[in-house]
Design a protein around this motif. Structure first.
Motif, PDB file in Angstrom:
ATOM      1  N   LEU A 309       0.840  -1.200   0.000  1.00  0.00           N
ATOM      2  CA  LEU A 309       0.000   0.000   0.000  1.00  0.00           C
ATOM      3  C   LEU A 309       0.873   1.246   0.000  1.00  0.00           C
ATOM      4  CD1 LEU A 309      -2.793  -0.861   2.618  1.00  0.00           C
ATOM      5  CD2 LEU A 309      -3.078  -0.605   0.147  1.00  0.00           C
ATOM      6  N   GLU A 310       0.656   2.129  -0.955  1.00  0.00           N
ATOM      7  CA  GLU A 310       1.400   3.379  -1.012  1.00  0.00           C
ATOM      8  C   GLU A 310       0.877   4.376   0.009  1.00  0.00           C
ATOM      9  OE1 GLU A 310       1.578   5.249  -4.782  1.00  0.00           O
ATOM     10  OE2 GLU A 310       3.053   3.857  -5.582  1.00  0.00           O
ATOM     11  N   ASP A 311       1.780   5.228   0.484  1.00  0.00           N
ATOM     12  CA  ASP A 311       1.385   6.315   1.366  1.00  0.00           C
ATOM     13  C   ASP A 311       0.652   7.388   0.555  1.00  0.00           C
ATOM     14  OD1 ASP A 311       2.046   7.478   4.256  1.00  0.00           O
ATOM     15  OD2 ASP A 311       2.248   9.127   2.816  1.00  0.00           O
ATOM     16  N   ASP A 312      -0.314   8.029   1.183  1.00  0.00           N
ATOM     17  CA  ASP A 312      -1.098   9.057   0.487  1.00  0.00           C
ATOM     18  C   ASP A 312      -0.252  10.239   0.025  1.00  0.00           C
ATOM     19  OD1 ASP A 312      -3.429   7.656   0.664  1.00  0.00           O
ATOM     20  OD2 ASP A 312      -4.181   8.680   2.443  1.00  0.00           O
ATOM     21  N   SER A 313       0.935  10.403   0.617  1.00  0.00           N
ATOM     22  CA  SER A 313       1.784  11.541   0.260  1.00  0.00           C
ATOM     23  C   SER A 313       2.353  11.426  -1.144  1.00  0.00           C
ATOM     24  CB  SER A 313       2.938  11.682   1.267  1.00  0.00           C
ATOM     25  OG  SER A 313       3.811  10.553   1.179  1.00  0.00           O
ATOM     26  N   ILE A 314       2.322  10.230  -1.738  1.00  0.00           N
ATOM     27  CA  ILE A 314       2.858  10.074  -3.095  1.00  0.00           C
ATOM     28  C   ILE A 314       1.772   9.647  -4.076  1.00  0.00           C
ATOM     29  CG2 ILE A 314       5.237   9.624  -2.383  1.00  0.00           C
ATOM     30  CD1 ILE A 314       4.693   6.627  -2.817  1.00  0.00           C
ATOM     31  N   VAL A 315       0.527   9.994  -3.757  1.00  0.00           N
ATOM     32  CA  VAL A 315      -0.576   9.658  -4.645  1.00  0.00           C
ATOM     33  C   VAL A 315      -0.428  10.408  -5.974  1.00  0.00           C
ATOM     34  CG1 VAL A 315      -2.115  11.490  -3.849  1.00  0.00           C
ATOM     35  CG2 VAL A 315      -3.085   9.352  -4.696  1.00  0.00           C
ATOM     36  N   VAL A 332      -5.614  10.126  -7.590  1.00  0.00           N
ATOM     37  CA  VAL A 332      -5.893   8.760  -8.026  1.00  0.00           C
ATOM     38  C   VAL A 332      -5.289   7.801  -6.996  1.00  0.00           C
ATOM     39  CG1 VAL A 332      -5.548   7.016  -9.813  1.00  0.00           C
ATOM     40  CG2 VAL A 332      -5.877   9.417 -10.453  1.00  0.00           C
ATOM     41  N   GLN A 333      -6.139   7.103  -6.284  1.00  0.00           N
ATOM     42  CA  GLN A 333      -5.663   6.135  -5.297  1.00  0.00           C
ATOM     43  C   GLN A 333      -4.919   5.007  -6.006  1.00  0.00           C
ATOM     44  OE1 GLN A 333      -6.107   6.589  -1.905  1.00  0.00           O
ATOM     45  NE2 GLN A 333      -4.601   4.932  -1.782  1.00  0.00           N
ATOM     46  N   SER A 334      -3.718   4.721  -5.539  1.00  0.00           N
ATOM     47  CA  SER A 334      -2.899   3.695  -6.200  1.00  0.00           C
ATOM     48  C   SER A 334      -3.430   2.295  -5.929  1.00  0.00           C
ATOM     49  CB  SER A 334      -1.448   3.783  -5.712  1.00  0.00           C
ATOM     50  OG  SER A 334      -0.832   4.965  -6.163  1.00  0.00           O
TER      51      SER A 334
END
Length: 390
Positions: A309-315, A332-334
């Motif tokens: 799961l990617e952090d929201d800071s690099i969405v 855009v949610q990864s």
């Protein structure tokens, strides 16, 4: 019944009769590749694989890093030749220096052992073709480890393109930049000049593979490589820009340029990963898939629900043209990154119930592009894809 129905019925019967057995795995070395990219997955997928052997050249009966890491039941060999001749493995994962990929993979295949091999599959296209030929003759699996097809950001990007959110792509930039102002100086083969060395083989293998997955083979290539830091041998490339040119055609209204770039001298908090422009919108993404860092921090992170799961800071951000002709931007949610899919596909292929995630011919095509890129940089000209080996 028609022929198609009969064929499908026969395939289903074959699948049901196929015996799914635990695949005995051997690895080479006890470095980053083993500890982060392979052993955790082999051990996590214990219903499919069993880690039984590791090559550790300096190991003795009394002292072994492999046994310290993976227990005393692990068989430790001082050479790949000893491991292959032991007949104790079904699959050899060739995760050694690039220059050894061809001889080790060839040795295993010739001895009836399935092979998974780190990217690049080989330092040369000719060697890759030979491995493919041997694997087919022996009816063995040859699986290139192009794991970044299962990065969170690439999965997200594929979904956007396939859903036509961007329209026809006219400009595609993919980057793998780092800030490494000094050599590691640890004697790493990656900092030496030789077959398969340099950043284009190391990181370009990922970027070019992803571009070929999305757009196929280009018409021509223009490339630039250099030692931007001026460190180590002059020939040690630590920077590249590769342009893949796709002209307009019956299937493509607009010409497309793909820019694949990597620099070792890129100071940024969040490195640019993708910048894509299409006829309906654009997409910009920074940061990198988290799986490698998660596994470095904890090899058991595969069991965590937050793995991949990617952090929201690099969405990423999608900009599209609205009904009024203006621009609108949205996050855009990864997608969730998951290298396990590569390993499960490998197990299915070995057990005769599926196909590998990346065909060896696809990986050979990447090497062909890298060799043409080096030719372009060396000759300071654009080269045609059709020029290869001519």
């Amino acid at each position: 019944k028609n022929t198609n129905q009969q064929h499908e019925q026969q395939q289903n019967i074959a699948r049901s009769m196929a015996t799914t057995s635990i695949i005995r795995v051997g690895l080479i070395g006890v470095g980053l590749s083993t500890k982060v990219f392979h052993a955790p997955f082999v051990q996590h997928l214990s219903d499919r694989f069993k880690l039984v052997a590791i090559v550790e050249r300096s190991a003795t009966p009394e002292k072994s890093v492999a046994r310290d890491l993976y227990g005393n039941d692990i068989r430790v060999f001082n050479s790949v030749e000893q491991l292959v001749n032991s007949k104790e493995i079904d699959l050899l994962i060739v995760n050694s220096p690039n220059v050894t990929h061809f001889p080790y993979a060839k040795l295993a295949l010739e001895n009836g052992i399935h092979v998974a091999v780190e990217k690049p599959m080989c330092p040369t296209y000719t060697e890759a073709v030979e491995l493919i030929k041997i694997a087919k003759e022996k009816k063995l699996i040859l699986a290139p480890f192009q794991n970044r097809r299962f990065d969170s950001d690439f999965l997200t990007l594929r979904k956007l393109i396939e859903s036509d959110s961007l329209g026809e792509i006219v400009d595609f930039t993919t980057c793998f930049d780092r800030y490494r102002p000094a050599l590691k100086g640890n004697g790493s083969w990656k900092e030496e000049v030789g077959p398969g060395s340099g950043i284009l083989f190391d990181l370009g293998s990922h970027l070019i593979d992803q571009a070929l997955v999305l757009f196929g083979e280009p018409e021509s290539i223009t490339a630039f490589t250099k030692n931007v830091r001026g460190l180590g041998p002059k020939e040690l490339e630590d920077y590249f820009t590769v342009l893949l040119h796709y002209p307009s055609s019956s299937s493509r209204k607009y010409p497309l340029t793909v820019t694949a770039r990597s620099s070792s001298l890129s100071p940024a908090i969040q490195q640019l990963r993708y910048e894509i422009k299409g006829t309906k919108g654009s997409f910009i993404k920074r940061g990198i898939d988290p799986q490698e860092d998660q596994l470095k921090a904890d090899p058991n992170s595969l069991s965590s629900p937050s793995h991949g799961l990617e952090d929201d800071s690099i969405v990423g951000y999608l900009t599209h043209i609205n009904a009024e002709g203006g621009f609108e931007s949205q996050k855009v949610q990864s997608e969730v990154g998951d290298y396990r899919k590569w390993f499960t596909a490998l197990a299915d292929a070995i057990n005769g119930t599926g196909k590998v995630a990346v065909e060896p011919e696809e990986s050979a095509r990447v090497i062909r592009i890298i060799e043409l890129s080096h030719q372009s940089a060396r000759e300071k000209r654009t080269v045609l894809y059709s020029e290869f080996n001519n």
